[in-house]
Motif scaffolding. Structure first.
Motif, PDB file in Angstrom:
ATOM      1  N   ASN A  76       0.847  -1.191   0.000  1.00 51.93           N
ATOM      2  CA  ASN A  76       0.000   0.000   0.000  1.00 51.93           C
ATOM      3  C   ASN A  76       0.884   1.244   0.000  1.00 51.93           C
ATOM      4  O   ASN A  76       0.875   2.057   0.919  1.00 51.93           O
ATOM      5  CB  ASN A  76      -0.917  -0.006   1.225  1.00 51.93           C
ATOM      6  CG  ASN A  76      -2.023   1.024   1.114  1.00 51.93           C
ATOM      7  OD1 ASN A  76      -2.186   1.681   0.082  1.00 51.93           O
ATOM      8  ND2 ASN A  76      -2.798   1.176   2.179  1.00 51.93           N
ATOM      9  N   ASN A  77       1.675   1.340  -1.046  1.00 47.64           N
ATOM     10  CA  ASN A  77       2.645   2.418  -1.226  1.00 47.64           C
ATOM     11  C   ASN A  77       2.790   2.635  -2.724  1.00 47.64           C
ATOM     12  O   ASN A  77       3.215   1.724  -3.448  1.00 47.64           O
ATOM     13  CB  ASN A  77       3.980   2.033  -0.597  1.00 47.64           C
ATOM     14  CG  ASN A  77       5.082   3.047  -0.847  1.00 47.64           C
ATOM     15  OD1 ASN A  77       4.878   4.056  -1.533  1.00 47.64           O
ATOM     16  ND2 ASN A  77       6.269   2.801  -0.316  1.00 47.64           N
ATOM     17  N   ALA A  78       2.413   3.794  -3.175  1.00 53.11           N
ATOM     18  CA  ALA A  78       2.376   4.062  -4.618  1.00 53.11           C
ATOM     19  C   ALA A  78       3.737   3.910  -5.279  1.00 53.11           C
ATOM     20  O   ALA A  78       3.817   3.662  -6.494  1.00 53.11           O
ATOM     21  CB  ALA A  78       1.832   5.469  -4.873  1.00 53.11           C
ATOM     22  N   GLU A  79       4.814   4.050  -4.525  1.00 51.83           N
ATOM     23  CA  GLU A  79       6.152   3.965  -5.116  1.00 51.83           C
ATOM     24  C   GLU A  79       6.772   2.574  -5.003  1.00 51.83           C
ATOM     25  O   GLU A  79       7.793   2.298  -5.630  1.00 51.83           O
ATOM     26  CB  GLU A  79       7.073   4.986  -4.436  1.00 51.83           C
ATOM     27  CG  GLU A  79       6.625   6.425  -4.631  1.00 51.83           C
ATOM     28  CD  GLU A  79       7.600   7.416  -4.023  1.00 51.83           C
ATOM     29  OE1 GLU A  79       8.543   6.975  -3.319  1.00 51.83           O
ATOM     30  OE2 GLU A  79       7.426   8.626  -4.252  1.00 51.83           O
ATOM     31  N   ALA A  80       6.179   1.701  -4.207  1.00 54.37           N
ATOM     32  CA  ALA A  80       6.752   0.372  -3.982  1.00 54.37           C
ATOM     33  C   ALA A  80       6.489  -0.543  -5.171  1.00 54.37           C
ATOM     34  O   ALA A  80       5.454  -0.427  -5.837  1.00 54.37           O
ATOM     35  CB  ALA A  80       6.171  -0.236  -2.715  1.00 54.37           C
ATOM     36  N   PRO A  81       7.405  -1.460  -5.455  1.00 57.20           N
ATOM     37  CA  PRO A  81       7.207  -2.387  -6.564  1.00 57.20           C
ATOM     38  C   PRO A  81       6.246  -3.512  -6.193  1.00 57.20           C
ATOM     39  O   PRO A  81       5.966  -3.750  -5.011  1.00 57.20           O
ATOM     40  CB  PRO A  81       8.612  -2.938  -6.807  1.00 57.20           C
ATOM     41  CG  PRO A  81       9.250  -2.904  -5.449  1.00 57.20           C
ATOM     42  CD  PRO A  81       8.709  -1.668  -4.779  1.00 57.20           C
ATOM     43  N   VAL A  82       5.753  -4.191  -7.198  1.00 53.72           N
ATOM     44  CA  VAL A  82       5.049  -5.457  -6.997  1.00 53.72           C
ATOM     45  C   VAL A  82       6.119  -6.538  -6.905  1.00 53.72           C
ATOM     46  O   VAL A  82       7.048  -6.576  -7.719  1.00 53.72           O
ATOM     47  CB  VAL A  82       4.088  -5.743  -8.172  1.00 53.72           C
ATOM     48  CG1 VAL A  82       3.495  -7.141  -8.049  1.00 53.72           C
ATOM     49  CG2 VAL A  82       2.993  -4.691  -8.225  1.00 53.72           C
ATOM     50  N   VAL A  83       6.017  -7.418  -5.914  1.00 53.57           N
ATOM     51  CA  VAL A  83       7.026  -8.458  -5.725  1.00 53.57           C
ATOM     52  C   VAL A  83       6.426  -9.805  -6.096  1.00 53.57           C
ATOM     53  O   VAL A  83       5.471 -10.268  -5.455  1.00 53.57           O
ATOM     54  CB  VAL A  83       7.537  -8.490  -4.268  1.00 53.57           C
ATOM     55  CG1 VAL A  83       8.596  -9.580  -4.106  1.00 53.57           C
ATOM     56  CG2 VAL A  83       8.106  -7.139  -3.874  1.00 53.57           C
ATOM     57  N   VAL A  84       6.974 -10.405  -7.132  1.00 47.88           N
ATOM     58  CA  VAL A  84       6.535 -11.719  -7.592  1.00 47.88           C
ATOM     59  C   VAL A  84       7.590 -12.741  -7.195  1.00 47.88           C
ATOM     60  O   VAL A  84       8.778 -12.551  -7.478  1.00 47.88           O
ATOM     61  CB  VAL A  84       6.324 -11.738  -9.125  1.00 47.88           C
ATOM     62  CG1 VAL A  84       5.913 -13.135  -9.594  1.00 47.88           C
ATOM     63  CG2 VAL A  84       5.273 -10.712  -9.528  1.00 47.88           C
ATOM     64  N   ARG A  85       7.149 -13.799  -6.560  1.00 38.81           N
ATOM     65  CA  ARG A  85       8.082 -14.838  -6.118  1.00 38.81           C
ATOM     66  C   ARG A  85       7.862 -16.117  -6.914  1.00 38.81           C
ATOM     67  O   ARG A  85       6.757 -16.639  -6.993  1.00 38.81           O
ATOM     68  CB  ARG A  85       7.883 -15.143  -4.630  1.00 38.81           C
ATOM     69  CG  ARG A  85       8.916 -16.131  -4.086  1.00 38.81           C
ATOM     70  CD  ARG A  85       8.666 -16.422  -2.622  1.00 38.81           C
ATOM     71  NE  ARG A  85       9.663 -17.327  -2.084  1.00 38.81           N
ATOM     72  CZ  ARG A  85       9.618 -17.861  -0.863  1.00 38.81           C
ATOM     73  NH1 ARG A  85       8.606 -17.567  -0.059  1.00 38.81           N
ATOM     74  NH2 ARG A  85      10.558 -18.684  -0.456  1.00 38.81           N
TER      75      ARG A  85
END
Length: 378
Positions: free
Chosen positions: A82-91
């Motif tokens: 919930n941070n507009a600058e954070a990436p999506v993390v795919v594992r």
């Protein structure tokens, strides 16, 4: 024989036998204290400013765009902050940090930082052993953990002065100026032991649940529940794939987002072909506070709600078991709990060192001194 003498020798022998292992677990415990915060700080390198006027890409488009980069290893999870600058993390076979606006893979995360903590955790749990050797290592560290628990309980009695008055209690309750190494070690050993006894009992007792199935089962039994069977699988290994993904992941993520306004992260367990439902972990804390988590299950057929299960609706035994996991590290109590756990681990390392030093001065040094004095005469 007095109770003090009965407890003293087992206390001393347990400390000497398990001392090195307790020292290793204590030092690694100190190093692991702020693991979650340090990794989160390192991940800020992968944040990117939100472009003005650009919308976030749907999760399905991000997955499709990078499917070749993910490789053949099945994906395990997708995490959104919930941070507009954070990436999506795919594992998958690796971690992929992806710009949520462009779909570009920024990198594989702070690998060196994560690797360091992974190695410390492996040393802490099973002495860095691999494969089948871990069973033996767990047996050794589990035994040392039980010895440590006895050391703390017996130490509570041994640390009490023979004559209970304030003048004597002050000598073991507070640091004081000493005139010898032995007096200093004795003072430090007592003071640190007394002030850290209660949190140490909690930390060591919760670790016992990880090492022994009887301790794990006891948690559920005390709650009046049947312990879950480890390794049990509900899925039929011969079942044919039940679904092709028809409901977009993005739609499901929006359903999960709407569940809690103050969410911090939402993690989707990437479904297997045979899965009927998809599990979303909705977290409103920092990741180490189980009481702030909830599990949302959505149907793959139409995206409808199957079950919403916040921590407060878990069974008593399951709540206790989940809480114990993070109470051991202090994370369940937030940053204050983590700090206390870290300080107590540091105190434990000092107590081991001073305890071994006291044993050496009292029992080993006189033997070597007598031996050295006898040698010229011979």
């Amino acid at each position: 024989m007095s109770i003090r003498k009965i407890l003293y020798w087992p206390h001393l022998i347990s400390g000497v036998l398990a001392g090195i292992l307790i020292l290793i677990m204590s030092v690694t415990g100190v190093l692991l204290t702020y693991e979650r915060q340090i990794i989160a700080w390192a991940e800020t390198d992968y944040e990117r400013p939100a472009p003005i006027g650009e919308a976030v890409l749907p999760i399905d488009e991000i997955v499709l765009k990078n499917s070749d980069a993910f490789g053949e290893i099945p994906l395990r999870s997708i995490k959104v902050y919930n941070n507009a600058e954070a990436p999506v993390v795919v594992r998958g076979g690796d971690y992929f940090y992806i710009n949520r606006y462009t779909g570009e893979i920024i990198g594989n995360g702070p690998k060196r930082v994560k690797s360091f903590f992974s190695e410390m955790r492996s040393l802490h749990r099973w002495l860095s052993m691999e494969g089948e050797n871990r069973k033996f290592a767990r047996m050794i560290t589990g035994g040392a953990n039980l010895m440590f628990l006895f050391i703390v309980f017996s130490g509570i009695y041994l640390w009490l002065p023979k004559v209970l008055n304030w003048a004597n209690i002050k000598k073991v309750l507070f640091f004081r100026k000493t005139n010898s190494g032995r007096s200093r070690d004795f003072n430090w050993h007592n003071v640190l032991g007394i002030w850290s006894a209660l949190p140490l009992i909690i930390i060591i007792s919760t670790a016992t649940v990880f090492y022994y199935s009887w301790a794990n089962n006891l948690v559920y039994s005390l709650a009046g529940e049947e312990p879950p069977v480890r390794g049990q699988r509900n899925a039929n290994p011969t079942a044919q794939p039940a679904f092709n993904q028809s409901v977009p992941f993005e739609t499901m993520f929006q359903t999960a987002i709407a569940r809690r306004e103050n969410w911090t992260t939402i993690t989707m367990n990437y479904p297997k072909p045979t899965d009927d439902n998809i599990r979303f972990s909705v977290d409103t804390g920092n990741g180490g506070e189980p009481q702030k988590k909830g599990d949302l299950f959505l149907s793959r057929e139409n995206g409808s709600l199957v079950k919403w299960e916040p921590f407060q609706e878990y069974s008593t035994g399951r709540q206790a078991r989940n809480y114990i996991r993070f109470l051991h590290t202090g994370e369940a109590l937030g940053i204050i709990g983590q700090t206390i756990a870290g300080l107590v681990s540091l105190f434990s390392a000092v107590m081991v060192w001073t305890g071994l030093a006291l044993a050496y001065r009292k029992y080993i040094r006189p033997l070597t001194k007598r031996h050295n004095e006898a040698a010229p005469a011979e």
